[in-house]
Design a protein around this motif. Structure first.
Motif, short mmCIF file in Angstrom:
data_model
loop_
_atom_site.label_atom_id
_atom_site.label_comp_id
_atom_site.label_asym_id
_atom_site.label_seq_id
_atom_site.Cartn_x
_atom_site.Cartn_y
_atom_site.Cartn_z
N LEU A 48 0.83 -1.20 0.00
CA LEU A 48 0.00 0.00 0.00
C LEU A 48 0.87 1.26 0.00
O LEU A 48 0.59 2.21 -0.75
N GLU A 49 1.92 1.26 0.81
CA GLU A 49 2.83 2.41 0.82
C GLU A 49 3.49 2.58 -0.55
O GLU A 49 3.65 3.70 -1.03
N ALA A 50 3.84 1.47 -1.19
CA ALA A 50 4.44 1.55 -2.53
C ALA A 50 3.46 2.16 -3.52
O ALA A 50 3.83 3.04 -4.30
N LEU A 51 2.22 1.72 -3.48
CA LEU A 51 1.21 2.25 -4.40
C LEU A 51 0.99 3.74 -4.17
O LEU A 51 0.96 4.53 -5.12
N GLU A 91 -1.23 -8.25 -6.35
CA GLU A 91 -2.29 -7.23 -6.34
C GLU A 91 -1.75 -5.88 -6.81
O GLU A 91 -2.39 -5.19 -7.61
N LEU A 92 -0.57 -5.52 -6.31
CA LEU A 92 0.02 -4.25 -6.70
C LEU A 92 0.35 -4.24 -8.18
O LEU A 92 0.06 -3.27 -8.89
N MET A 148 3.75 -9.28 0.55
CA MET A 148 3.85 -7.97 1.19
C MET A 148 2.56 -7.71 1.95
O MET A 148 1.49 -8.15 1.54
N PRO A 149 2.66 -6.98 3.07
CA PRO A 149 1.44 -6.63 3.81
C PRO A 149 0.57 -5.66 3.02
O PRO A 149 1.05 -4.90 2.20
#
Length: 114
Positions: free
Chosen positions: A21-24, A50-51, A43-44
């Motif tokens: 999520l942080e990467a996105l 998904e990413l 990854m959490p």
């Protein structure tokens, strides 16, 4: 971590995210799209799959080279990553030379960011 240490010795600019999520969020908020992205399947918050699926649906990221770097060694995991648009699939532990060679192979030679 050893991955960041390996990449910090190269001319590549490295940005690290703690989870999917942080990467996105980082990718969507940054004005410059990275040339490449290293993803782990596990990854959490958002898995690597998904990413990658989200990124492949966004034209801003269509030229970004994605390398999956994961402990998942089965062929079905590699096939799934390829179907989602990964350009390379490396399994951990991956020798630093193999990672750097993969990045160099995927990126145009005049580019120096990651």
């Amino acid at each position: 971590n050893s991955l960041v240490q390996t990449l910090s010795r190269t001319p590549y600019q490295v940005t690290e995210a703690r989870d999917g999520l942080e990467a996105l969020e980082s990718l969507r908020s940054d004005t410059d799209t990275p040339d490449s992205l290293l993803l782990d399947i596990e990854m959490p918050f958002l898995t690597g799959y998904e990413l990658l699926d989200i990124l492949r649906r966004d034209l801003r990221f269509s030229n970004m080279k994605v390398i999956m770097l994961t402990s998942r060694t089965s062929e079905r995991h590699e096939q799934r990553a390829t179907e989602l648009g990964a350009h390379a699939y490396l399994t951990k532990p991956s020798p630093p030379e193999e990672l750097l060679n993969t990045i160099q192979r995927l990126l145009p030679s005049e580019r120096s960011t990651s």
